[in-house]
Scaffold this active site. Structure first.
Site: not given
Ligand code: NDP
Length: 321
Positions: A21, A54, A151, A209-210, A217, A227, A288, A291
């Site tokens: 997404w 998407y 969902s 991570l919302a 960040k 984003r 990312q 990590e």
């Protein structure tokens, strides 16, 4: 990598998975998608999440190309149906017609013969639940999908689908895909957890991570190239509230104390719940992904003291903050 059973099913999914997404077909082109998927696969990720909507289908096309060289039996590939993809009243929703047409369009775009997981992306009040369950059950019997799920359905709607499936000897939903992160926990922990116990529902959760906020960040403001800096992401910028940043700063401080990153602590915290089969991460860069995969080493370090500290931080912000 550890693998967890998807609810009570026999399917094993990697604790961390990768979704498409906003990234695939937007920030992430074919070449980078190939790099991300292969790096994820090499580190044990077996589950890749997608949806017909998407990037207007581009995300499925790009993911389909990237997985082509990988062994199909080692992959768990998902997509979703509900949001409009075709003009007209039947180009959306969960009617039998749209489910069948959307599934075949997803398979064509991804170059696959079947999907492992297929989701009803939202509940459709215009379609009787019997029609939805029957359509999904038919796709399973035809071998076009292996498991179906929901969902962002309410617990009562999922329970209704179970009831109908039992009544007519059809396949009930195997999994639900809810948002779950340090800002949004009540639905999973209060409403969905009982269904996991009662029905054996598995949870594959999104936006750990919302959207990046819980990586820390944005603690000092919007970062260029992120984003929230994208032109059409005004709604995401609205989500970077003072309350959320205050909370994230506390998570960052706690993460620093134990020598991990904010993102790793935020993701590991989700995996403390046994109801969670897999956490779908998003990544616009390979660093990312690397990590975030480090979160797997943090899960075992979540002792009672640390969890209590996080509880105190969670109390700080309201769900709507
Ligand atoms: P996250 O909350 O993990 O956000 C991912 C974004 O955060 C990345 O694209 C990147 O954005 C940033 N980021 C990730 N890791 C780091 C890091 N370590 N440090 C700094 N920034 C980082 O997940 P998503 O919101 O992307 O959701 C994950 C997946 O869940 C989706 O791809 C999709 O498959 C699924 N989903 C399902 C929904 C549903 O309705 N069922 C709804 C939404 C998502 P950037 O670099 O651009 O800042």
């Amino acid at each position: 990598m550890h693998y967890r059973r998807l609810g009570r099913s026999g399917l094993k999914v990697s604790e961390i998975s990768l979704g498409a997404w906003i990234t695939f077909g937007n920030q992430v082109d074919e070449q980078l998608a190939d790099q991300l998927i292969h790096a994820a696969y090499e580190q044990g990720i077996n589950h890749f999440d997608n949806a017909d909507v998407y990037a207007n289908g581009q995300a499925e096309i790009i993911m389909g190309k990237a997985i082509r060289g990988l062994p199909r039996e080692a992959l768990v590939i998902s997509s979703k149906v509900f949001w409009p993809t075709v003009p007209g009243p039947n180009g959306r929703g969960l009617s039998r017609k749209h489910i069948f047409e959307a599934l075949h369009a997803s398979l064509r775009r991804m170059g696959l013969e079947y999907l492992d997981l297929y989701y009803c992306h939202r509940y459709d009040p215009d379609t009787p639940i019997e029609e939805v369950v029957r359509s999904m059950d038919d796709l399973i019997r035809q071998g076009k999908i292996l498991y179906w799920g929901t969902s962002e359905w309410e617990a009562a709607q999922i329970a209704q689908a179970y009831g109908v499936a039992r009544q007519y000897n059809m396949q009930p939903p195997t999994m639900e895909q809810p948002e779950y992160n340090l800002f949004r926990r009540q639905r999973v922990e209060n409403e969905l957890a009982p269904l996991c116990k009662d029905f054996g529902l598995g949870l594959i959760t999104w936006s750990p991570l919302a959207g990046g906020i819980l990586s820390g960040k944005y603690n000092e403001g919007i970062v260029e190239g992120s984003r929230a800096a994208l032109a059409d992401m005004g709604w995401m910028r609205d989500q970077i509230t003072p309350a959320r940043i205050a909370m994230t700063r506390q998570v960052t401080a706690l993460a620093q104390e134990i020598g991990v990153t904010t993102a790793q602590l935020a993701i590991a915290w989700l995996l403390r719940r046994k109801e969670v089969s897999s956490v779908i991460t998003g990544a616009s860069k390979p660093e990312q992904l690397d990590e975030n995969l480090g979160a797997l080493d943090v899960v075992d370090r979540l002792d009672d003291d640390l969890l209590e500290e996080i509880e105190k931080i969670c109390d700080f912000a309201s769900e709507s903050g």
